[in-house]
Design an enzyme around this catalytic site. Structure first.
Site, PDB file in Angstrom:
ATOM      1  N   ARG A  27       0.829  -1.223   0.000  1.00 11.50           N
ATOM      2  CA  ARG A  27       0.000   0.000   0.000  1.00 11.50           C
ATOM      3  C   ARG A  27       0.859   1.268   0.000  1.00 11.50           C
ATOM      4  O   ARG A  27       0.571   2.234  -0.698  1.00 11.50           O
ATOM      5  CB  ARG A  27      -0.931   0.010   1.212  1.00 11.50           C
ATOM      6  N   ASP A  65     -14.949   8.452  11.857  1.00  6.92           N
ATOM      7  CA  ASP A  65     -13.848   7.592  11.415  1.00  6.92           C
ATOM      8  C   ASP A  65     -12.588   8.457  11.368  1.00  6.92           C
ATOM      9  O   ASP A  65     -12.662   9.688  11.356  1.00  6.92           O
ATOM     10  CB  ASP A  65     -14.138   6.994  10.031  1.00  6.92           C
TER      11      ASP A  65
HETATM   12  C1  LIG Z   1     -13.292  -2.653   9.224  1.00  2.55           C
HETATM   13  S1  LIG Z   1     -13.918  -1.020   9.358  1.00  2.55           S
HETATM   14  C2  LIG Z   1     -15.435  -1.307  10.269  1.00  2.55           C
HETATM   15  C3  LIG Z   1     -16.617  -0.599   9.673  1.00  2.55           C
HETATM   16  C4  LIG Z   1     -17.958  -0.873  10.352  1.00  2.55           C
HETATM   17  N1  LIG Z   1     -17.919  -0.493  11.751  1.00  2.55           N
HETATM   18  C5  LIG Z   1     -18.384  -2.301  10.172  1.00  2.55           C
HETATM   19  O1  LIG Z   1     -18.319  -3.071  11.133  1.00  2.55           O
HETATM   20  O2  LIG Z   1     -18.788  -2.669   9.074  1.00  2.55           O
HETATM   21  C6  LIG Z   1     -12.852  -0.293  10.621  1.00  2.55           C
HETATM   22  C7  LIG Z   1     -12.835   1.207  10.591  1.00  2.55           C
HETATM   23  O3  LIG Z   1     -12.206   1.709  11.766  1.00  2.55           O
HETATM   24  C8  LIG Z   1     -11.508   2.894  11.423  1.00  2.55           C
HETATM   25  N2  LIG Z   1     -10.497   3.226  12.443  1.00  2.55           N
HETATM   26  C9  LIG Z   1      -9.341   2.582  12.702  1.00  2.55           C
HETATM   27  N3  LIG Z   1      -8.674   3.213  13.698  1.00  2.55           N
HETATM   28  C10 LIG Z   1      -9.425   4.261  14.068  1.00  2.55           C
HETATM   29  C11 LIG Z   1      -9.280   5.305  15.049  1.00  2.55           C
HETATM   30  N4  LIG Z   1      -8.198   5.370  15.846  1.00  2.55           N
HETATM   31  N5  LIG Z   1     -10.247   6.219  15.153  1.00  2.55           N
HETATM   32  C12 LIG Z   1     -11.344   6.174  14.359  1.00  2.55           C
HETATM   33  N6  LIG Z   1     -11.538   5.221  13.414  1.00  2.55           N
HETATM   34  C13 LIG Z   1     -10.596   4.282  13.275  1.00  2.55           C
HETATM   35  C14 LIG Z   1     -10.918   2.569  10.058  1.00  2.55           C
HETATM   36  O4  LIG Z   1     -10.567   3.724   9.323  1.00  2.55           O
HETATM   37  C15 LIG Z   1     -12.061   1.769   9.406  1.00  2.55           C
HETATM   38  O5  LIG Z   1     -12.876   2.564   8.599  1.00  2.55           O
END
Ligand SMILES: C[S@@+](CC[C@H](N)C(=O)[O-])C[C@H]1O[C@@H](n2cnc3c(N)ncnc32)[C@H](O)[C@@H]1O
Length: 273
Positions: free
Chosen positions: A35, A139
């Site tokens: 990436r 997010d």
């Molecule tokens: C796999 S997705 C989950 C999306 C949704 N909650 C679901 O279950 O379908 C994880 C998300 O967490 C976000 N994320 C990771 N670390 C984070 C942080 N420190 N603060 C806010 N968001 C975060 C990522 O950018 C990503 O969009």
């Protein structure tokens, strides 16, 4: 381009951990390599060393680094049993108890918005117009937040949305937009998207929340970070409010003690003190 060295991988992984709490173990090295190589090429830089220097001199690059290294897989009605529990158990309880007719939920780690819009659809179906219902959706990744804000999804992304809800809450694209589904403004106005870092002390929350969905986000954090975030969630929930975690996430028994009760599959209720 040469592969990322051990030294630079450790540097990037420490930085990501410090800033957003995401733990990048050794097994993620190939993912980081691939990436970041794309990002380096896009910036017209030579190699990973150059990139570290660039990062040092351009603090706004951190945003791109988070966008590049977070994992954002999601879909509408993901882990449907949680939405059934919400509609059959949580919302009826909220309806019985609320004099103020105000309902507040949070999709924390909302990615491109599918979870937040699913929640907004269900609130809109459950409560009549006279209720004040809002979903905050946050997010760290600005790219997915932009997509969420636009609210335009491809046919394959909305396949889990029941047909009658699809036609009620989405505009069906025609002509060159055929196959695209746009969230109608009546749904969009129920959701507020914000950039917010779960690894920081302050969250953009004003009123106490009825429920928090933070699913498939904790898997990227270690126990220490999870516990810090859990304490903040606890503070922002109303007494007996609910926390929904992803299918492989949980609150361990020690952490639950006196604070959380496990009420359903990876669903926890804040204990009344
Ligand atoms: C796999 S997705 C989950 C999306 C949704 N909650 C679901 O279950 O379908 C994880 C998300 O967490 C976000 N994320 C990771 N670390 C984070 C942080 N420190 N603060 C806010 N968001 C975060 C990522 O950018 C990503 O969009």
């Amino acid at each position: 381009m040469q592969e990322i060295s051990e030294k630079i991988f450790n540097h990037i992984s420490d930085l990501i951990y410090q800033e957003i709490g995401v733990h990048l173990p050794q097994k993620k090295k190939a993912m980081v390599n691939s990436r970041l190589s794309k990002r380096i090429r896009k910036l017209g830089l030579q190699d990973f060393e150059d990139y570290c220097q660039y990062l040092e001199n351009n603090k706004q690059e951190l945003l791109h680094l988070f966008n590049t290294l977070t994992t954002n897989v999601t879909h509408f009605f993901r882990e449907k049993h949680h939405f059934d529990f919400l509609c059959n158990n949580v919302l009826p309880q909220v309806k019985d108890e609320k004099a103020g007719k105000k309902v507040r939920g949070w999709s924390a780690g909302c990615s491109s918005g599918e979870e937040a819009y699913t929640l907004a659809i269900l609130l809109s179906e459950f409560f009549n117009q006279s209720w004040d219902t809002k979903i905050l959706a946050t997010d760290i990744n600005t790219e997915v937040l932009n997509a969420a804000q636009k609210g335009i999804y491809h046919q394959r992304q909305v396949k889990k949305v029941p047909y009658e809800l699809l036609t009620k809450y989405f505009q069906l694209g025609t002509g060159e937009n055929k196959g695209l589904f746009k969230v109608k403004s009546k749904l969009k106005k129920l959701v507020q998207f914000r950039r917010s870092n779960l690894n920081q002390n302050q969250y953009p929350i004003k009123s106490k929340l009825d429920f928090i969905f933070c699913r498939n986000v904790f898997i990227y954090f270690n126990d220490k970070t999870q516990n810090k975030i859990l304490n903040r969630f606890h503070k922002h929930l109303k007494p007996e409010g609910y926390l929904f975690l992803g299918h492989s996430e949980s609150i361990n028994t020690e952490e639950r003690e006196g604070k959380w009760e496990s009420v359903y599959k990876t669903v926890y209720q804040k204990r009344r003190r």
